[in-house]
Design a protein around this motif. Structure first.
Motif, PDB file in Angstrom:
ATOM      1  N   ARG A  59       8.012  -5.381 -27.505  1.00 31.46           N
ATOM      2  CA  ARG A  59       8.301  -5.714 -28.904  1.00 31.46           C
ATOM      3  C   ARG A  59       8.880  -4.525 -29.665  1.00 31.46           C
ATOM      4  NH1 ARG A  59       3.038  -8.275 -28.500  1.00 31.46           N
ATOM      5  NH2 ARG A  59       3.291 -10.557 -28.381  1.00 31.46           N
ATOM      6  N   ASN A  60       8.523  -3.328 -29.248  1.00 24.73           N
ATOM      7  CA  ASN A  60       9.001  -2.124 -29.941  1.00 24.73           C
ATOM      8  C   ASN A  60      10.333  -1.606 -29.395  1.00 24.73           C
ATOM      9  OD1 ASN A  60       6.749  -2.048 -31.632  1.00 24.73           O
ATOM     10  ND2 ASN A  60       5.538  -0.872 -30.146  1.00 24.73           N
ATOM     11  N   GLY A  61      10.949  -2.369 -28.495  1.00 21.31           N
ATOM     12  CA  GLY A  61      12.268  -1.976 -28.018  1.00 21.31           C
ATOM     13  C   GLY A  61      12.360  -1.698 -26.539  1.00 21.31           C
ATOM     14  N   GLY A  62      11.277  -1.887 -25.809  1.00 20.48           N
ATOM     15  CA  GLY A  62      11.300  -1.630 -24.378  1.00 20.48           C
ATOM     16  C   GLY A  62      11.891  -2.782 -23.591  1.00 20.48           C
ATOM     17  N   GLU A  74      12.053  -6.216 -30.686  1.00 20.98           N
ATOM     18  CA  GLU A  74      13.214  -5.339 -30.517  1.00 20.98           C
ATOM     19  C   GLU A  74      13.594  -5.143 -29.061  1.00 20.98           C
ATOM     20  OE1 GLU A  74      15.006  -4.073 -32.989  1.00 20.98           O
ATOM     21  OE2 GLU A  74      13.724  -5.111 -34.417  1.00 20.98           O
ATOM     22  N   GLY A  75      12.780  -5.664 -28.149  1.00 23.50           N
ATOM     23  CA  GLY A  75      13.024  -5.425 -26.733  1.00 23.50           C
ATOM     24  C   GLY A  75      13.560  -6.639 -26.006  1.00 23.50           C
ATOM     25  N   ARG A  76      13.684  -6.503 -24.695  1.00 27.59           N
ATOM     26  CA  ARG A  76      14.261  -7.550 -23.865  1.00 27.59           C
ATOM     27  C   ARG A  76      13.410  -7.730 -22.605  1.00 27.59           C
ATOM     28  NH1 ARG A  76      20.802  -6.389 -24.278  1.00 27.59           N
ATOM     29  NH2 ARG A  76      20.872  -6.326 -26.555  1.00 27.59           N
ATOM     30  N   VAL A  77      13.427  -8.961 -22.080  1.00 30.07           N
ATOM     31  CA  VAL A  77      12.633  -9.271 -20.905  1.00 30.07           C
ATOM     32  C   VAL A  77      13.413 -10.255 -20.048  1.00 30.07           C
ATOM     33  CG1 VAL A  77      11.406 -11.145 -22.076  1.00 30.07           C
ATOM     34  CG2 VAL A  77      10.351 -10.022 -20.111  1.00 30.07           C
ATOM     35  N   ALA A  78      13.263 -10.131 -18.731  1.00 33.82           N
ATOM     36  CA  ALA A  78      13.927 -11.024 -17.787  1.00 33.82           C
ATOM     37  C   ALA A  78      12.946 -11.423 -16.706  1.00 33.82           C
ATOM     38  CB  ALA A  78      15.147 -10.342 -17.177  1.00 33.82           C
ATOM     39  N   LEU A  79      13.124 -12.653 -16.192  1.00 33.74           N
ATOM     40  CA  LEU A  79      12.264 -13.142 -15.116  1.00 33.74           C
ATOM     41  C   LEU A  79      13.151 -13.732 -14.037  1.00 33.74           C
ATOM     42  CD1 LEU A  79       8.903 -14.924 -15.352  1.00 33.74           C
ATOM     43  CD2 LEU A  79      10.662 -15.953 -13.929  1.00 33.74           C
ATOM     44  N   LEU A  80      12.992 -13.225 -12.821  1.00 33.78           N
ATOM     45  CA  LEU A  80      13.696 -13.722 -11.643  1.00 33.78           C
ATOM     46  C   LEU A  80      12.687 -14.499 -10.814  1.00 33.78           C
ATOM     47  CD1 LEU A  80      16.441 -13.643 -10.129  1.00 33.78           C
ATOM     48  CD2 LEU A  80      15.610 -11.618  -8.938  1.00 33.78           C
ATOM     49  N   TRP A  84      21.545  -4.601 -18.825  1.00 30.83           N
ATOM     50  CA  TRP A  84      21.412  -5.475 -19.998  1.00 30.83           C
ATOM     51  C   TRP A  84      20.041  -5.300 -20.627  1.00 30.83           C
ATOM     52  CZ3 TRP A  84      17.979  -9.499 -21.016  1.00 30.83           C
ATOM     53  CH2 TRP A  84      18.250 -10.233 -22.180  1.00 30.83           C
ATOM     54  N   LEU A  85      19.019  -5.220 -19.778  1.00 33.91           N
ATOM     55  CA  LEU A  85      17.669  -5.023 -20.300  1.00 33.91           C
ATOM     56  C   LEU A  85      17.557  -3.720 -21.075  1.00 33.91           C
ATOM     57  CD1 LEU A  85      15.695  -6.247 -17.177  1.00 33.91           C
ATOM     58  CD2 LEU A  85      15.581  -7.290 -19.446  1.00 33.91           C
ATOM     59  N   MET A  86      18.289  -2.690 -20.622  1.00 31.31           N
ATOM     60  CA  MET A  86      18.233  -1.384 -21.292  1.00 31.31           C
ATOM     61  C   MET A  86      19.276  -1.262 -22.406  1.00 31.31           C
ATOM     62  SD  MET A  86      17.349   1.205 -18.119  1.00 31.31           S
ATOM     63  CE  MET A  86      18.608   0.621 -17.005  1.00 31.31           C
ATOM     64  N   LYS A  87      19.847  -2.426 -22.824  1.00 30.39           N
ATOM     65  CA  LYS A  87      20.720  -2.519 -23.996  1.00 30.39           C
ATOM     66  C   LYS A  87      22.018  -1.737 -23.823  1.00 30.39           C
ATOM     67  CE  LYS A  87      16.710  -3.037 -27.037  1.00 30.39           C
ATOM     68  NZ  LYS A  87      15.985  -2.513 -28.228  1.00 30.39           N
ATOM     69  N   GLU A  88      22.605  -1.839 -22.641  1.00 33.45           N
ATOM     70  CA  GLU A  88      23.921  -1.245 -22.442  1.00 33.45           C
ATOM     71  C   GLU A  88      24.918  -1.946 -23.358  1.00 33.45           C
ATOM     72  OE1 GLU A  88      26.818   1.174 -21.113  1.00 33.45           O
ATOM     73  OE2 GLU A  88      24.725   1.297 -20.470  1.00 33.45           O
TER      74      GLU A  88
END
Length: 696
Positions: free
Chosen positions: A372-375, A479-485, A513-517
């Motif tokens: 939530r804090n951007g991770g 503020e963060g991003r998450v992905a599930l494979l 993408w997860l690291m906001k490139e």
């Protein structure tokens, strides 16, 4: 009319020479024997030889040709500052009237503009144009060359051959001065959050007033400018910290001063790509399996990634007499990783992890807060995700993009892109890396296991199997991003199973993408400069892209509407009218782009000078006259004389003519030659008869 005697041999010169030699030999023999009449016979042989040489009278009719004066007019950007354009027009009109008044003289007018440069920063290519013009004109007719310019040319290496007196009519004023901002040192790349030092310099040229310091502003991406006061004539080092990753456009500017020639060189634009120094990734593998090394190899192959990898070799309740201190390479630093240093990581990957008590729920709550804090968190699942020990039953479920249904599909399936996945930057264009079949489906190998998951309302499914079951689910949490494979079979692509697939590019894009490139944002607006053109690019998940408004350096605006060139990608090619900083917006997104060079060559040096061209013109007898003093008269002078004075310039008349007709006629008719030769031989025979032949 002009006449001349020429020879047109009847048998060719070699045969004529042989005939002459034989005649000369016979005459010599007759002389040696003392035969009477040998001289007359020799004359007859000479007449016949001359007849074979066929002398003819050639008469030419000539028409006088006019002399050519080449005038090259500099119309480059530096000629449009400080009143030089009007000065150039007045000087050109005066020269045209002067040349028109000269007898038998015509003008060749050539203009040099910026568009004739071979590239966007070619400068003034005056000598190139002059060389091309002289190549098209006969050098014998060129009586003079006049260069109407400020002397700031950028192709002195051409060094054309100048066949006539060459003069410089110099524009500009003797009291001109200008201020220029120079960026001496600017890197193409810079580390984020670390200050970089830019070397700048502000120079005054020409008859500049004495100034110790001037104001300077620095704006990044068109934002609020930072203000400084800097000295003149000295290098200045300024520390700058880039605010974001990707391309950062920095604009430096000092205000225009009263009386300077132009403010076009008072600003400079630099583009610096912001990159992260090191990417810290934590990979937690819940158990050894075939795909574990796939993640490790991918992350370790990137020198910019610092990888912390832990593999749980056995569960804590496993029946194994081996002491833990002998089994583990190092103790699992749970508190240090998930409490003390969790915010130091750019990405956390859970690879087939399960709840075993090693990571308490309080620590998993820290991971959820970290997102939530951007991770960024990536979950690669296996069968354990559908069971009672699933991490979906931990506090991490608050940010997961999907929940397991408990069902596991064991069987071959081919990964597919969803309609959304064809547009999403993580997966768009992946089929092209491996090719597609006749129906447009990617030629990818099968995977052998898939977990059934239910995406959340905000999640995006970009990959699935043939039946539509989600395979890759993406989402944002705070503020963060998450992905599930929802499969642990990506390693099959790495092994080349059934031809494999673009495994490295797929996982690389996913991690970045997860690291906001910035290059992988779903909604993005940017422009790519191509010389004086820019390609406006809008990436969106929508079906259409809105119009883009472009704000020019002078404040005016233009509008372009990008068209779709690929799913989710819209482009438009637009020609910029001038170099400078352009701002783009579609009402939601904004971008800044610099078109043209940071410091155009036309404005590097703006004070008029003849020093660059004089080494070429002086050897021709030409001179330099300032248009600000007086308009020069054009006179004719003889060759090898001084061709200029305080208020005049000279050209050398060529007196060249063109042959309009050519007539030839033989000196004597053939019968006349034979009659003369026969008469001479008759005289010789009579002479011999009277003397009675040879002497005893």
């Amino acid at each position: 009319m002009n006449g001349a005697l020429v020879f047109s041999p009847l048998l060719g010169w070699p045969l004529v020479a042989v005939a002459g030699a034989v005649a000369l030999l016979i005459a010599g023999l007759a002389l040696w024997r003392g035969l009477a009449g040998w001289g007359w016979r020799a004359l007859a042989a000479a007449v016949l030889t001359l007849a074979l040489a066929n002398p003819v009278v050639q008469q030419e009719t000539r028409a006088a040709l006019s002399d050519i004066v080449v005038v090259v007019v500099d119309r480059s950007a530096s000629q449009r500052i400080g009143g030089r354009a009007a000065q150039t027009d007045a000087a050109l009109a005066h020269l045209q009237s002067q040349i028109a008044a000269l007898p038998n003289t015509e003008l060749r007018l050539v203009e040099v503009s910026d568009a004739q440069s071979n590239d966007s920063d070619g400068g003034t290519r005056l000598l190139t144009v002059l060389s091309d013009t002289l190549a098209e004109e006969p050098a014998a007719r060129v009586a003079g060359i006049i260069l109407l310019t400020d002397g700031r040319v950028h192709d002195v290496d051409i060094n054309p051959q100048l066949p006539a007196p060459t003069h410089i009519v110099l524009t500009g004023q003797p009291d001109d001065w200008d201020r220029r901002l120079i960026v001496r040192n600017a890197p193409a790349f810079a580390i984020l959050d670390e200050p970089i030092r830019l070397t700048l310099r502000i120079d005054d040229q020409g008859a500049a007033p004495q100034t110790d310091s001037v104001p300077l502003t620095i704006a990044i991406d068109g934002g609020e400018p930072m203000r400084f006061t800097v000295p003149v004539g000295r290098d200045i080092e300024l520390p700058v910290t880039l605010p974001h990753g990707g391309m950062n456009v920095l604009q430096f500017e000092t205000p225009a001063a009263e009386g300077e020639l132009t403010d076009r060189n008072n600003a400079a634009v630099v583009q610096i790509n912001g990159v992260r120094d090191r990417l810290r990734v934590m990979l937690v593998s819940g158990e050894p399996h075939a795909g574990e090394r796939t993640w490790r190899n991918l992350l370790k192959s990137d020198p910019a990634v610092d990888l912390v990898h832990f593999t749980i070799l056995r569960p804590s309740d496993a029946v194994d007499p081996t002491p833990t201190e002998e089994l583990a390479l190092i103790a699992f630093p749970t508190r240090e990783l998930f409490v003390d240093k969790i915010n130091d990581f750019d990405l956390i990957i859970f690879d087939r992890d399960r709840r075993r008590g090693l990571v308490p729920d309080d620590y998993m709550q820290n991971v959820a807060n970290y997102v939530r804090n951007g991770g960024a968190v990536l979950v690669s699942t296996g069968p354990e995700f559908a069971g009672a020990e699933s991490i979906a039953r931990s506090p991490l479920a608050q940010v997961l993009p999907a929940r397991p249904s408990g069902q596991v599909f064991d069987g071959a399936f081919r990964p597919q892109l969803t309609e959304l996945g064809q547009r999403h930057p993580v997966t768009a264009g992946l089929p092209a890396l491996s090719g597609v079949d006749e129906d447009g489906n990617p030629l990818w190998g099968h995977w052998l296991r898939l977990l059934d998951v239910k995406p959340t309302d905000s999640a995006e499914v970009v990959m699935s199997d043939e039946s539509g079951h989600p395979l890759l689910v993406l989402d944002r949490a705070g503020e963060g991003r998450v992905a599930l494979l929802s499969s642990d079979q990506a390693w099959l692509w790495a092994r080349g199973f059934e031809g494999g697939g673009p495994q490295n590019e797929f996982l690389r894009r996913l991690a970045h993408w997860l690291m906001k490139e910035p290059d992988l944002e779903e909604e993005a607006l940017w422009a790519e400069p191509q010389g004086q053109q820019m390609r406006v690019i809008r990436r969106t998940m929508e079906d259409a892209a809105p119009p883009v408004t472009i704000t020019l350096p002078d404040g005016s605006t233009a509008t372009v509407t990008p068209t779709e060139v690929a799913p989710g990608r819209f482009e438009s090619l637009w020609t910029a009218p001038e170099a400078g900083l352009y701002r783009l917006t579609d009402g939601t997104l904004e971008a800044v782009i610099a078109v043209g060079p940071a410091a155009p060559r036309e404005f590097e040096q703006t004070i008029a000078t003849a020093d660059i061209l004089s080494p070429l013109t002086t050897p021709t007898g030409g001179g330099t006259l300032a248009a600000s003093d007086s308009m020069p008269d054009v006179r004719t002078v003889r060759a090898n004389q001084t061709a200029f004075g305080p208020d005049w310039i000279g050209i050398t008349p060529r007196d060249v003519a063109r042959v309009t007709s050519l007539q030839t006629s033989p000196v004597l008719a053939a019968w006349a030659w034979l009659l003369i030769a026969a008469g001479l031989m008759l005289i010789g025979w009579l002479r011999e008869g009277r003397r009675g032949g040879a002497k005893p």
